[in-house]
Design a protein around this motif. Structure first.
Motif, mmCIF file in Angstrom:
data_model
loop_
_atom_site.group_PDB
_atom_site.id
_atom_site.type_symbol
_atom_site.label_atom_id
_atom_site.label_comp_id
_atom_site.label_asym_id
_atom_site.label_seq_id
_atom_site.Cartn_x
_atom_site.Cartn_y
_atom_site.Cartn_z
ATOM 1 N N LYS A 151 15.398 29.969 -0.919
ATOM 2 C CA LYS A 151 15.057 28.919 -1.885
ATOM 3 C C LYS A 151 14.304 27.776 -1.231
ATOM 4 C CE LYS A 151 18.979 29.994 -4.807
ATOM 5 N NZ LYS A 151 20.309 29.586 -5.230
ATOM 6 N N TYR A 152 14.318 27.739 0.089
ATOM 7 C CA TYR A 152 13.686 26.653 0.833
ATOM 8 C C TYR A 152 13.127 27.215 2.128
ATOM 9 C CZ TYR A 152 13.464 22.451 3.791
ATOM 10 O OH TYR A 152 13.069 21.458 4.635
ATOM 11 N N ASP A 153 11.877 26.876 2.433
ATOM 12 C CA ASP A 153 11.279 27.243 3.710
ATOM 13 C C ASP A 153 11.416 26.053 4.651
ATOM 14 O OD1 ASP A 153 10.482 29.720 2.756
ATOM 15 O OD2 ASP A 153 8.517 29.001 2.116
ATOM 16 N N GLN A 179 24.066 22.745 2.897
ATOM 17 C CA GLN A 179 23.262 23.145 1.745
ATOM 18 C C GLN A 179 21.851 23.560 2.169
ATOM 19 O OE1 GLN A 179 25.194 20.432 1.937
ATOM 20 N NE2 GLN A 179 26.531 20.390 0.161
ATOM 21 N N SER A 180 21.321 22.902 3.186
ATOM 22 C CA SER A 180 19.995 23.281 3.695
ATOM 23 C C SER A 180 20.034 24.672 4.312
ATOM 24 C CB SER A 180 19.506 22.266 4.738
ATOM 25 O OG SER A 180 19.258 21.026 4.147
ATOM 26 N N VAL A 181 21.071 24.949 5.082
ATOM 27 C CA VAL A 181 21.218 26.281 5.677
ATOM 28 C C VAL A 181 21.310 27.330 4.578
ATOM 29 C CG1 VAL A 181 22.745 27.784 7.031
ATOM 30 C CG2 VAL A 181 22.241 25.476 7.838
ATOM 31 N N ASN A 182 22.111 27.058 3.563
ATOM 32 C CA ASN A 182 22.255 27.997 2.453
ATOM 33 C C ASN A 182 20.916 28.227 1.761
ATOM 34 O OD1 ASN A 182 22.794 28.283 -0.723
ATOM 35 N ND2 ASN A 182 24.376 29.357 0.439
ATOM 36 N N ALA A 183 20.162 27.170 1.519
ATOM 37 C CA ALA A 183 18.875 27.287 0.831
ATOM 38 C C ALA A 183 17.872 28.089 1.665
ATOM 39 C CB ALA A 183 18.320 25.901 0.511
ATOM 40 N N ILE A 184 17.890 27.901 2.972
ATOM 41 C CA ILE A 184 16.994 28.680 3.842
ATOM 42 C C ILE A 184 17.408 30.146 3.830
ATOM 43 C CG2 ILE A 184 16.227 29.053 6.220
ATOM 44 C CD1 ILE A 184 16.596 25.962 6.606
ATOM 45 N N GLU A 185 18.701 30.412 3.977
ATOM 46 C CA GLU A 185 19.184 31.801 4.007
ATOM 47 C C GLU A 185 18.855 32.548 2.716
ATOM 48 O OE1 GLU A 185 23.019 31.528 7.014
ATOM 49 O OE2 GLU A 185 23.367 31.975 4.908
ATOM 50 N N THR A 186 18.941 31.874 1.588
ATOM 51 C CA THR A 186 18.702 32.537 0.297
ATOM 52 C C THR A 186 17.234 32.530 -0.114
ATOM 53 O OG1 THR A 186 19.222 30.498 -0.905
ATOM 54 C CG2 THR A 186 21.039 32.061 -0.539
ATOM 55 N N MET A 204 9.187 33.701 1.700
ATOM 56 C CA MET A 204 9.382 34.086 3.081
ATOM 57 C C MET A 204 10.816 34.578 3.244
ATOM 58 S SD MET A 204 8.627 31.901 6.547
ATOM 59 C CE MET A 204 9.234 30.387 5.901
ATOM 60 N N LYS A 205 10.957 35.662 3.945
ATOM 61 C CA LYS A 205 12.280 36.234 4.244
ATOM 62 C C LYS A 205 12.700 35.798 5.638
ATOM 63 C CE LYS A 205 12.215 39.565 0.873
ATOM 64 N NZ LYS A 205 13.166 39.767 -0.120
ATOM 65 N N ASN A 206 14.007 35.911 5.905
ATOM 66 C CA ASN A 206 14.475 35.548 7.235
ATOM 67 C C ASN A 206 15.753 36.308 7.577
ATOM 68 O OD1 ASN A 206 16.985 33.754 6.756
ATOM 69 N ND2 ASN A 206 15.488 32.894 5.345
ATOM 70 N N ARG A 207 16.081 36.293 8.867
ATOM 71 C CA ARG A 207 17.281 36.973 9.392
ATOM 72 C C ARG A 207 18.384 35.978 9.730
ATOM 73 N NH1 ARG A 207 15.706 39.265 14.612
ATOM 74 N NH2 ARG A 207 17.822 40.015 14.581
ATOM 75 N N LEU A 208 18.294 34.787 9.203
ATOM 76 C CA LEU A 208 19.217 33.730 9.597
ATOM 77 C C LEU A 208 20.673 34.087 9.328
ATOM 78 C CD1 LEU A 208 19.024 30.977 10.905
ATOM 79 C CD2 LEU A 208 18.893 29.972 8.636
ATOM 80 N N LYS A 209 20.954 34.641 8.170
ATOM 81 C CA LYS A 209 22.339 34.978 7.832
ATOM 82 C C LYS A 209 22.904 36.014 8.803
ATOM 83 C CE LYS A 209 25.270 36.298 3.969
ATOM 84 N NZ LYS A 209 25.317 36.568 2.533
#
Length: 63
Positions: A37-39, A28-35, A1-6
């Protein structure tokens, strides 16, 4: 899944730590979501959407 968080975070001049604090998660959770690696869980996705005043679909989308 992609996102526009960054992008959304950068538009507000927030660091990953700033966003993490607002969401009550780790940086670290924010980083993982942005990249991608984590939904995020559904409750976290709703908190993110509420924080930015957008729908979940406006932030997250399928690959």
């Amino acid at each position: 899944m992609k996102n526009r968080l960054k992008v959304l975070r950068a538009e507000r001049d927030w660091s990953q730590g700033d966003l993490a604090e607002r969401l009550q998660v780790s940086r670290q959770s924010v980083n993982a979501i942005e990249t991608g690696k984590y939904d995020p869980s559904l409750p976290l996705a709703f908190r993110i959407a509420d924080l930015f005043g957008l729908s979940i679909e406006e932030i997250f989308h399928r690959d």
